[in-house]
Structures are given as C-alpha cells and as structure tokens.
Design a protein around this motif. Structure first.
Motif, PDB file in Angstrom:
ATOM      1  N   ARG A 128       0.947  -1.254  -0.505  1.00 48.15           N
ATOM      2  CA  ARG A 128       0.172  -0.026   0.124  1.00 48.15           C
ATOM      3  C   ARG A 128       0.720   1.102   0.047  1.00 48.15           C
ATOM      4  NH1 ARG A 128      -2.411  -3.002   3.947  1.00 48.15           N
ATOM      5  NH2 ARG A 128      -1.350  -1.948   5.011  1.00 48.15           N
ATOM      6  N   LEU A 129       2.181   1.176   0.553  1.00 52.86           N
ATOM      7  CA  LEU A 129       3.444   1.942   0.729  1.00 52.86           C
ATOM      8  C   LEU A 129       4.127   1.685   0.978  1.00 52.86           C
ATOM      9  CD1 LEU A 129       2.702   4.050   4.099  1.00 52.86           C
ATOM     10  CD2 LEU A 129       1.702   1.601   3.864  1.00 52.86           C
ATOM     11  N   VAL A 130       5.046   2.233   0.216  1.00 52.58           N
ATOM     12  CA  VAL A 130       6.447   2.022   0.833  1.00 52.58           C
ATOM     13  C   VAL A 130       7.156   2.474   2.035  1.00 52.58           C
ATOM     14  CG1 VAL A 130       8.958   2.766   0.335  1.00 52.58           C
ATOM     15  CG2 VAL A 130       7.046   2.378  -1.748  1.00 52.58           C
ATOM     16  N   LEU A 131       7.796   1.517   3.227  1.00 53.95           N
ATOM     17  CA  LEU A 131       8.605   2.272   4.409  1.00 53.95           C
ATOM     18  C   LEU A 131       9.749   2.490   3.914  1.00 53.95           C
ATOM     19  CD1 LEU A 131       6.893  -0.710   7.030  1.00 53.95           C
ATOM     20  CD2 LEU A 131       5.908   1.926   5.889  1.00 53.95           C
ATOM     21  N   ALA A 132      10.475   3.221   4.599  1.00 53.95           N
ATOM     22  CA  ALA A 132      11.554   3.832   4.501  1.00 53.95           C
ATOM     23  C   ALA A 132      12.420   3.630   5.879  1.00 53.95           C
ATOM     24  CB  ALA A 132      11.849   4.787   3.705  1.00 53.95           C
ATOM     25  N   ASP A 133      13.314   2.751   6.276  1.00 55.54           N
ATOM     26  CA  ASP A 133      13.663   3.021   7.898  1.00 55.54           C
ATOM     27  C   ASP A 133      14.360   3.775   7.548  1.00 55.54           C
ATOM     28  OD1 ASP A 133      15.762   3.076  10.357  1.00 55.54           O
ATOM     29  OD2 ASP A 133      14.345   0.536  10.388  1.00 55.54           O
ATOM     30  N   ILE A 134      15.268   5.303   7.436  1.00 54.67           N
ATOM     31  CA  ILE A 134      16.614   5.871   7.129  1.00 54.67           C
ATOM     32  C   ILE A 134      17.877   5.792   8.431  1.00 54.67           C
ATOM     33  CG2 ILE A 134      15.262   6.870   5.944  1.00 54.67           C
ATOM     34  CD1 ILE A 134      15.228   9.028   7.726  1.00 54.67           C
ATOM     35  N   GLY A 135      17.087   4.901   9.798  1.00 52.28           N
ATOM     36  CA  GLY A 135      17.724   5.399  10.741  1.00 52.28           C
ATOM     37  C   GLY A 135      17.064   6.397  11.694  1.00 52.28           C
ATOM     38  N   HIS A 136      17.579   5.835  13.116  1.00 52.42           N
ATOM     39  CA  HIS A 136      17.241   6.277  14.675  1.00 52.42           C
ATOM     40  C   HIS A 136      18.034   7.843  14.957  1.00 52.42           C
ATOM     41  CE1 HIS A 136      14.856   6.446  18.071  1.00 52.42           C
ATOM     42  NE2 HIS A 136      15.667   7.793  18.133  1.00 52.42           N
ATOM     43  N   VAL A 165      28.710  18.140  18.508  1.00 55.39           N
ATOM     44  CA  VAL A 165      29.178  16.834  18.763  1.00 55.39           C
ATOM     45  C   VAL A 165      27.814  15.923  17.746  1.00 55.39           C
ATOM     46  CG1 VAL A 165      29.528  14.505  20.442  1.00 55.39           C
ATOM     47  CG2 VAL A 165      30.825  17.009  20.955  1.00 55.39           C
ATOM     48  N   ILE A 166      28.433  14.931  16.813  1.00 57.34           N
ATOM     49  CA  ILE A 166      27.668  13.503  17.070  1.00 57.34           C
ATOM     50  C   ILE A 166      27.854  12.552  17.889  1.00 57.34           C
ATOM     51  CG2 ILE A 166      27.232  12.011  14.285  1.00 57.34           C
ATOM     52  CD1 ILE A 166      28.269  14.553  12.928  1.00 57.34           C
ATOM     53  N   THR A 167      26.713  12.204  18.317  1.00 61.49           N
ATOM     54  CA  THR A 167      26.929  11.065  19.368  1.00 61.49           C
ATOM     55  C   THR A 167      26.063   9.907  18.741  1.00 61.49           C
ATOM     56  OG1 THR A 167      24.451  11.622  20.177  1.00 61.49           O
ATOM     57  CG2 THR A 167      25.934  12.394  21.209  1.00 61.49           C
ATOM     58  N   ASN A 168      25.689   9.290  17.106  1.00 62.64           N
ATOM     59  CA  ASN A 168      25.252   8.430  16.815  1.00 62.64           C
ATOM     60  C   ASN A 168      26.290   7.190  17.004  1.00 62.64           C
ATOM     61  OD1 ASN A 168      23.608   6.895  14.914  1.00 62.64           O
ATOM     62  ND2 ASN A 168      24.607   7.272  13.159  1.00 62.64           N
ATOM     63  N   PRO A 169      25.311   5.719  17.701  1.00 66.92           N
ATOM     64  CA  PRO A 169      26.672   5.026  17.522  1.00 66.92           C
ATOM     65  C   PRO A 169      26.442   4.027  16.708  1.00 66.92           C
ATOM     66  CG  PRO A 169      24.708   4.675  18.361  1.00 66.92           C
ATOM     67  CD  PRO A 169      24.698   6.574  18.938  1.00 66.92           C
ATOM     68  N   VAL A 170      25.587   4.622  15.420  1.00 63.50           N
ATOM     69  CA  VAL A 170      25.626   3.538  14.586  1.00 63.50           C
ATOM     70  C   VAL A 170      26.350   3.472  13.395  1.00 63.50           C
ATOM     71  CG1 VAL A 170      23.499   2.034  13.188  1.00 63.50           C
ATOM     72  CG2 VAL A 170      23.331   2.551  15.521  1.00 63.50           C
ATOM     73  N   ASN A 171      26.961   2.991  12.721  1.00 66.44           N
ATOM     74  CA  ASN A 171      28.172   3.077  11.408  1.00 66.44           C
ATOM     75  C   ASN A 171      27.059   1.786  10.270  1.00 66.44           C
ATOM     76  OD1 ASN A 171      29.967   4.480  12.494  1.00 66.44           O
ATOM     77  ND2 ASN A 171      29.640   4.016  14.135  1.00 66.44           N
ATOM     78  N   TYR A 172      27.537   2.141   9.533  1.00 68.13           N
ATOM     79  CA  TYR A 172      27.491   1.019   8.097  1.00 68.13           C
ATOM     80  C   TYR A 172      28.642   0.852   7.314  1.00 68.13           C
ATOM     81  CZ  TYR A 172      22.118   3.004   9.462  1.00 68.13           C
ATOM     82  OH  TYR A 172      21.454   3.333  10.446  1.00 68.13           O
ATOM     83  N   PHE A 173      28.404  -0.310   7.098  1.00 68.50           N
ATOM     84  CA  PHE A 173      29.704  -0.520   6.673  1.00 68.50           C
ATOM     85  C   PHE A 173      29.208  -0.833   4.656  1.00 68.50           C
ATOM     86  CE2 PHE A 173      31.904  -3.675   3.781  1.00 68.50           C
ATOM     87  CZ  PHE A 173      33.204  -3.467   3.942  1.00 68.50           C
ATOM     88  N   VAL A 174      29.227   0.243   3.516  1.00 69.75           N
ATOM     89  CA  VAL A 174      28.788  -0.583   2.339  1.00 69.75           C
ATOM     90  C   VAL A 174      30.148  -0.215   1.630  1.00 69.75           C
ATOM     91  CG1 VAL A 174      27.740   0.548   0.563  1.00 69.75           C
ATOM     92  CG2 VAL A 174      27.168   1.439   2.763  1.00 69.75           C
ATOM     93  N   ALA A 175      30.175  -1.278   1.478  1.00 74.01           N
ATOM     94  CA  ALA A 175      31.490  -1.816   0.310  1.00 74.01           C
ATOM     95  C   ALA A 175      31.458  -1.215  -1.034  1.00 74.01           C
ATOM     96  CB  ALA A 175      31.843  -3.473   0.263  1.00 74.01           C
ATOM     97  N   ALA A 176      32.823  -0.952  -1.563  1.00 76.14           N
ATOM     98  CA  ALA A 176      33.152   0.054  -3.211  1.00 76.14           C
ATOM     99  C   ALA A 176      33.007  -1.762  -3.380  1.00 76.14           C
ATOM    100  CB  ALA A 176      33.652   0.463  -2.845  1.00 76.14           C
ATOM    101  N   GLU A 177      31.842  -1.473  -4.525  1.00 74.05           N
ATOM    102  CA  GLU A 177      32.161  -2.530  -5.926  1.00 74.05           C
ATOM    103  C   GLU A 177      34.251  -2.934  -6.326  1.00 74.05           C
ATOM    104  OE1 GLU A 177      30.003  -4.627  -8.965  1.00 74.05           O
ATOM    105  OE2 GLU A 177      28.414  -3.574  -7.908  1.00 74.05           O
ATOM    106  N   SER A 178      34.567  -3.864  -6.427  1.00 79.13           N
ATOM    107  CA  SER A 178      35.912  -4.213  -6.672  1.00 79.13           C
ATOM    108  C   SER A 178      35.757  -3.944  -8.553  1.00 79.13           C
ATOM    109  CB  SER A 178      36.697  -5.240  -6.819  1.00 79.13           C
ATOM    110  OG  SER A 178      35.911  -6.183  -6.342  1.00 79.13           O
TER     111      SER A 178
END
Length: 182
Positions: A128-136, A165-178
């Motif tokens: 019915r709709l698109v849910l987008a979870d962008i991070g807290h 000061v950025i207090t976000n404890p979450v990081n994302y690993f996005v691998a670059a394609e070789s």
C-alpha cells in the motif's frame, strides 16, 4: 464496617499504566481496589508524533529515495519493495515510529519515513505504501537546529548554544564494488 474513600483522577502516559496500577494495588489498605482507566484519545490534528505532507508534484519512487538519501546525507536506506506508483503524499516520524505505520497507511501516504522498523513490521506496508527506515539518529539529526532556532527566538537574551558532537553509535559498512566483481 465502612472506611472513608478517596477519589483520585490522574493523567499519565499510557506506558506507565502497569506500574501505576501495581503500585496502587500494593498500597491499597484492603482486599480490592476499585479503579477505572479511561483512555484519552488525541483528537487534535495539529498535535501528534508524526506528520503528513504532499510534494508539489508527484515523483518516481527511485527519485524520491534519491532525494531522501541526499537530504538526510545517508549512505543506505532500508525499505520495502517499491510499488511502481508515483510518490505524492509522504508521512514522517522522527525516531522509532513503527507504531504509526497503520496511521500513515490510513492517511493515504505513498511513503512513510521513520526508523527502527522491525523485520515483521515491514510486512505491514502490504504494497500500500513504501516504508523507508533511514536510521534513528538520521531521522532526528535536524532536531537540534529546530530547537536552537525556537529557543533563540523565544529567549533572545539567553545564550543558546548547540552541540556539534555527533553521538550516533550506529555505523554502516557499504562495500565498494571491486573492478572484477568480487
């Protein structure tokens, strides 16, 4: 035998109900405490946890995802399958907003942007709709600027400061394609 009775009326957040009832029962001087819980429903359309708005012109879902990524400075967006429809009406709730998925759908939103959506809650979109979870953190990152502006305007003689000061404890690993695809 009769005892004097006291009638109390209090307003409390729903999440405190169990603790309040347990404390009241534990403190009651005899066997059975008589009480009613009456839910107060928010009927003001101007007050709530989220908001709904419309774009000036409909856009494709892919273009809208690109806009979200750019505006919120994201490296990744977790979302439900695209519906293939144009995006016009958007619902948004900063922070953990999965409890508003049904309200976003009922409002006719094409897209709902929030965070902390659990795996099974993604099924609630039901095409019915698109849910987008962008991070807290990402969904709340502009709040400090809004509060700074409000406080500065309301209290012009008060030295308002905001942290950088950025207090976000979450990081994302996005691998670059070789180059060889490995």
């Amino acid at each position: 035998h009769t005892e004097p009775e006291i009638k109390m009326e209090i307003i409390f957040p729903a999440w405190l109900e169990k603790g309040i009832c347990n404390a009241m029962i534990a403190a009651h001087p005899y066997e059975e405490v008589a009480y009613d819980i009456i839910s107060l429903e928010n009927t003001s359309l101007q007050v709530g946890s989220g908001l709904v708005g419309e774009l000036p012109e409909p856009v494709s879902e892919a273009a809208f995802l690109s806009d979200i990524k750019r505006i919120f400075n994201l490296s990744v967006i977790k979302h439900t399958p695209l519906t293939g429809r144009k995006v016009k009406k958007i619902a948004l709730c900063g922070g953990a907003g999965s409890f508003l998925i049904g309200a976003a759908s009922a409002a006719g939103a094409d897209f709902y942007i929030s965070s902390d959506i659990k795996y099974h809650e993604f099924f609630d979109a039901n095409n019915r709709l698109v849910l987008a979870d962008i991070g807290h953190y990402e969904s709340e990152q502009f709040t400090i600027d809004l509060l700074f502006d409000i406080l500065s305007e309301k209290f012009p003689t008060f030295a308002v400061q905001k942290s950088v000061v950025i207090t976000n404890p979450v990081n994302y690993f996005v691998a670059a394609e070789s180059p060889n695809g490995a």
